[in-house]
Design an enzyme around this catalytic site. Sequence first.
Site, short mmCIF file in Angstrom:
data_model
loop_
_atom_site.label_atom_id
_atom_site.label_comp_id
_atom_site.label_asym_id
_atom_site.label_seq_id
_atom_site.Cartn_x
_atom_site.Cartn_y
_atom_site.Cartn_z
N ASN A 139 2.71 127.30 155.55
CA ASN A 139 1.84 126.16 155.80
C ASN A 139 1.92 125.80 157.28
OD1 ASN A 139 0.15 123.91 155.20
ND2 ASN A 139 1.95 122.57 155.21
N HIS A 141 1.51 122.50 159.78
CA HIS A 141 1.48 121.04 159.69
C HIS A 141 1.42 120.46 161.11
CE1 HIS A 141 2.11 117.13 157.90
NE2 HIS A 141 2.94 116.87 158.90
N THR A 173 7.92 125.18 150.02
CA THR A 173 8.77 124.99 148.84
C THR A 173 8.07 123.93 147.98
OG1 THR A 173 10.01 123.27 149.97
CG2 THR A 173 10.91 125.50 150.11
C1 GRF Z 1 -4.72 121.13 160.59
O1 GRF Z 1 -4.43 120.08 161.45
C2 GRF Z 1 -3.48 121.57 159.85
O2 GRF Z 1 -2.32 121.40 160.60
C3 GRF Z 1 -3.46 120.63 158.67
O3 GRF Z 1 -4.80 120.49 158.31
C4 GRF Z 1 -5.63 120.70 159.44
C5 GRF Z 1 -6.60 121.78 159.08
O4 GRF Z 1 -7.54 122.01 160.09
N1 GRF Z 1 -2.63 121.15 157.61
P1 GRF Z 1 -8.45 123.28 160.02
O5 GRF Z 1 -9.23 123.22 158.70
O6 GRF Z 1 -7.60 124.49 160.10
O7 GRF Z 1 -9.38 123.15 161.20
#
Ligand code: GRF
Length: 241
Positions: A139, A141, A173
């Site tokens: 993921n 974040h 997780t």
């Molecule tokens: C990103 O900021 C990512 O970190 C978070 O959701 C957003 C998704 O943006 N989990 P995108 O759809 O990849 O432009």
Amino acid sequence: MTEGDRNDDTTQADMVELAVELMEAAVRRETDGTRLGVLISGRGSNLQAIIDAVADGRLIATIAVVISNNPDAGGLERARRAGIETVVVKHTAYRSREAYDAALVAELQSRRVHLVCLAGFMRLLSPRFVEAFPERVLNIHPSLLPAFPGLHGQQQAWDHGVKVAGATVHIVTPELDDGPIVLQAAVPVEDADTADTLAERILVEEHRIYPEAIGIVLAGGWRIEGRRFVARGGAAVGDSR
Ligand code: GRF
């Protein structure tokens, strides 16, 4: 021990490492260990960063499928433009999270996906999903975890008044935004920033570190020690710059 012995040891260690690398590469090819499944819900700019990295050879991988829970996700069009198969699995069509996740797992497994990449996928995943891909779900974040998990990490960091924000790629997780950290990038907060300009600079770093982290995970040779992701050669990976 003479200088010559030491050199022999080094050469032997190098050769063993090379042999291990070649073996792992062969196993990856055998088991299709470079096939990615990317899960999205929205605009898909991180998906685009992965598509671009694959296209220009920075990331040796195949995006086998892009799955969205949202039929209107902009990322679906990005995938189609790149000739990648897309699937919409609407969560509203399922009675429970487990049933929905089982459907996702089936879609991914039927395409022999090795590594699942969450890229703005706005759904919590059940333990059942995570167990189907042990240590094989990543993921991205938009904060320096463990600070500011959950929604709107950039805004949370801004509201808190931090001087350094950032982005994290971690192994998923069952706990939200909690797994071992593969890569992080720091983004200093500037006086002239607004929450939006900060989020934009964090996004640039997301696009840089996500493909890089995927490459590290696909390359293998790493291990998890407690909470730590330890890369080949023993060093835990921090900021990639
Ligand atoms: C990103 O900021 C990512 O970190 C978070 O959701 C957003 C998704 O943006 N989990 P995108 O759809 O990849 O432009």
